[in-house]
Scaffold this active site. Structure first.
Site, PDB file in Angstrom:
ATOM      1  N   ASP A   1     -55.913 -49.499 -49.915  1.00  0.00           N
ATOM      2  CA  ASP A   1     -55.864 -48.490 -50.969  1.00  0.00           C
ATOM      3  C   ASP A   1     -55.935 -47.141 -50.254  1.00  0.00           C
ATOM      4  O   ASP A   1     -56.991 -46.745 -49.775  1.00  0.00           O
ATOM      5  CB  ASP A   1     -57.056 -48.693 -51.909  1.00  0.00           C
TER       6      ASP A   1
ATOM      7  N   TRP B   1     -64.646 -47.438 -54.980  1.00  0.00           N
ATOM      8  CA  TRP B   1     -63.267 -47.906 -55.130  1.00  0.00           C
ATOM      9  C   TRP B   1     -63.104 -49.332 -54.598  1.00  0.00           C
ATOM     10  O   TRP B   1     -62.232 -50.065 -55.063  1.00  0.00           O
ATOM     11  CB  TRP B   1     -62.272 -46.959 -54.473  1.00  0.00           C
TER      12      TRP B   1
ATOM     13  N   LYS C   1     -53.370 -37.626 -55.776  1.00  0.00           N
ATOM     14  CA  LYS C   1     -54.318 -37.039 -54.829  1.00  0.00           C
ATOM     15  C   LYS C   1     -53.589 -36.205 -53.787  1.00  0.00           C
ATOM     16  O   LYS C   1     -54.000 -35.116 -53.460  1.00  0.00           O
ATOM     17  CB  LYS C   1     -55.128 -38.137 -54.130  1.00  0.00           C
TER      18      LYS C   1
HETATM   19  C1  LIG Z   1     -58.350 -41.996 -57.501  1.00  0.00           C
HETATM   20  C2  LIG Z   1     -58.465 -43.252 -56.777  1.00  0.00           C
HETATM   21  C3  LIG Z   1     -58.158 -44.481 -57.376  1.00  0.00           C
HETATM   22  C4  LIG Z   1     -57.784 -44.609 -58.839  1.00  0.00           C
HETATM   23  O1  LIG Z   1     -56.542 -44.112 -59.056  1.00  0.00           O
HETATM   24  P1  LIG Z   1     -55.832 -44.198 -60.486  1.00  0.00           P
HETATM   25  O2  LIG Z   1     -54.469 -43.735 -60.141  1.00  0.00           O
HETATM   26  O3  LIG Z   1     -56.584 -43.274 -61.391  1.00  0.00           O
HETATM   27  O4  LIG Z   1     -55.885 -45.594 -60.942  1.00  0.00           O
HETATM   28  C5  LIG Z   1     -58.263 -45.627 -56.623  1.00  0.00           C
HETATM   29  N1  LIG Z   1     -58.615 -45.575 -55.325  1.00  0.00           N
HETATM   30  C6  LIG Z   1     -58.916 -44.413 -54.711  1.00  0.00           C
HETATM   31  C7  LIG Z   1     -59.310 -44.405 -53.277  1.00  0.00           C
HETATM   32  C8  LIG Z   1     -58.844 -43.217 -55.423  1.00  0.00           C
HETATM   33  O5  LIG Z   1     -59.136 -42.065 -54.809  1.00  0.00           O
END
Ligand SMILES: *Cc1c(COP(=O)(O)O)cnc(C)c1O
Length: 362
Positions: free
Chosen positions: A172, A101, A196
Site C-alpha cells: 500500500d 492502515w 495523496k
Molecule cells: C489514505 C490512505 C488510505 C485510504 O485511502 P482511500 O483512498 O481513502 O481508501 C490507505 N492507505 C494509506 C497508507 C493511506 O494513506
C-alpha cells in the site's frame, strides 16, 4: 497572503498542474468542451489514459510483465480486492503491522476467511519506528506478504523494503507513491489512492504482475477481478476520467522535473529542513525515531503532548496561511504532510512560524 496546504489527503497538487487544468477545463485542447465531458471511449480520452500509463512505465521502468490499472474505490477497496484475487486456499497471508492502515488491510483479509501470519508487529513501541526490516523472515508458503510503505497517520516510512524471496510482496503505497524511485520488480502488486501524491480523490493506481491475476477464484464478481481491468485496459466500465486526466498532468510534471530521483532529492531536502527545525529545540518532539521518519508526513508534538498549546499552534498557523497541521484524530499531535507538490517555500514558511511560536510560547 500565500496559503500552504499541509493536508494529508486530498492534498496539495503542483501549482503548474492546477493552472494547466484550469486553462484546459472548458475547452480541452481545441475540442470546444472539457475532458470531464468527454466519453471514456473517445479518442481524446484514449490519448489521456495512454499517456498516463506511459508516464508510469517510463518513470518506474515498468516492463510488459506488469499491468498499470486505473481503478476506483480508493486504497480501501484494494484492502479487499488484493485478498479476493491473490489469496490461496490453505495458505496464510503475511502482514507487517506498522499501524492503522495495516490494521484496515488485515481486517479485510480476515473477513474473507484468511489466516494471518504476523511478520512484524510495531504496536509495542506505539509504531514509533519500523525495526530490523532486513532481518524479517517470510515463510515461503505464504500466499503473499502485505506492507504499507508509508504510514500516513504515524509518520513512519520504510527506508528499505523487506526481501520476501518468491513470496509476492504487496505494498500500500498510497501516501508515498511516486515520491522516490523503487524497483517494481521486487513487488507483486502496489496500489495507491491518487489523492495523496499524484492527483485528486476518486482514482486508484494499481501496478501488478499480470501472472498473479490468474489466481482469482471464479466466485469473485466481474468488477472486483483484476483480470477484468487488465483485459479491458481499465475501461471495462467508466473510470474516473477527470482523475486520470489529472494524474496524467501530475506525471507529466514529474517527468519534466527529471523523474523520481529528482523528486526524491527535493523531498529529502524539504523533510530534512523540517525535521532539523523539530530537533533543534526541546519545545518540539518528533514522534517517529530517526531511521523510520517519513519524508511525506512529518509528525510531531509540542512539549510532550500539551494539547492546549497544540490547538493554539494549529489555529495560529491557520491564521498565518499554513493549513491542515492537525494530527490524525487517532493519534493527536501535529502533522505536516509535505507531498511532492509542497513547494520549498511552504517548508520555509512553516519553519519560520514554528520558530516564532516556540519563542513566544516556550
Ligand atoms: C489514505 C490512505 C488510505 C485510504 O485511502 P482511500 O483512498 O481513502 O481508501 C490507505 N492507505 C494509506 C497508507 C493511506 O494513506
Amino acid at each position: 497572503m500565500a496559503v500552504y496546504n499541509f493536508n494529508a489527503g486530498p492534498a496539495v497538487l503542483p501549482k503548474s498542474v492546477m493552472l494547466k487544468a484550469q486553462e484546459e477545463f472548458v475547452d480541452y485542447r481545441g475540442c470546444g468542451y472539457g475532458i470531464i465531458e468527454e466519453s471514456h471511449r473517445a479518442k481524446p480520452f484514449e490519448e489521456v489514459i495512454q499517456a498516463a500509463e506511459a508516464n508510469f512505465r517510463s518513470l518506474l521502468n515498468i516492463s510488459d510483465d506488469y499491468a498499470v490499472l486505473f481503478l476506483q474505490g480508493g486504497a480501501s477497496l484494494q484492502f479487499a480486492m488484493v485478498p479476493m484475487n491473490l489469496a490461496i486456499p490453505g495458505k496464510k497471508i503475511g502482514f507487517c503491522d506498522t499501524g492503522e492502515w495495516s490494521h484496515k488491510a488485515i481486517k479485510e483479509a480476515k473477513i474473507l476467511g484468511n489466516e494471518i501470519d504476523m511478520i512484524y508487529d510495531g504496536s509495542a513501541d506505539k509504531f514509533s519506528h519500523i525495526d530490523g526490516i532486513a532481518n524479517w523472515k517470510f515463510d515461503k508458503n505464504l500466499a503473499y506478504a502485505h506492507i504499507c510503505s508509508n504510514n500516513t497517520i504515524y509518520g513512519s516510512q520504510y527506508l528499505i523494503y523487506p526481501n520476501t524471496g518468491d513470496v509476492p510482496l504487496i505494498a500500500d503505497m498510497s501516501s508515498d507513491f511516486m515520491s522516490r524511485p523503487f524497483d517494481i520488480n521486487k513487488f507483486g502488486l502496489v496500489f495507491a489512492g491518487a489523492q495523496k501524491n499524484i492527483g485528486p480523490a476518486g482514482a486508484t493506481v494499481v501496478i501488478m504482475r499480470k501472472d498473479l491475476a490468474a489466481r482469482c477464484p471464479s466466485t469473485v464478481p466481474t468488477m472486483l477481478r483484476y483480470t477484468t481491468h487488465i483485459d479491458q485496459g481499465s475501461l471495462f466500465n467508466t473510470p474516473s476520467t477527470f482523475g486520470i486526466y489529472m494524474i496524467r498532468l501530475v506525471t507529466d510534471w514529474l517527468v519534466g522535473l527529471g523523474g523520481l530521483p529528482a523528486i526524491q532529492a527535493m523531498n529529502e531536502a524539504k523533510a530534512g529542513k523540517l525535521y532539523a527545525a523539530i530537533d533543534a529545540c526541546k519545545f518540539y518532539r518528533g514522534t517517529v525515531d530517526k531511521g523510520s521518519r517519513s519524508l511525506m508526513n512529518v509528525t510531531f508534538r509540542i512539549k510532550e503532548g500539551d494539547e492546549d498549546l497544540e490547538k493554539k499552534f494549529v489555529a495560529e498557523a491557520k491564521a498565518a496561511g499554513l493549513i491542515g497541521l492537525k494530527g490524525h484524530r487517532a493519534v493527536g499531535g501535529l502533522r505536516a504532510s509535505i507531498y511532492n507538490a509542497m513547494p520549498a517555500e511552504g517548508i520555509d514558511a512553516l519553519v519560520e512560524f514554528m520558530n516564532a511560536f516556540a519563542k513566544a510560547n516556550g
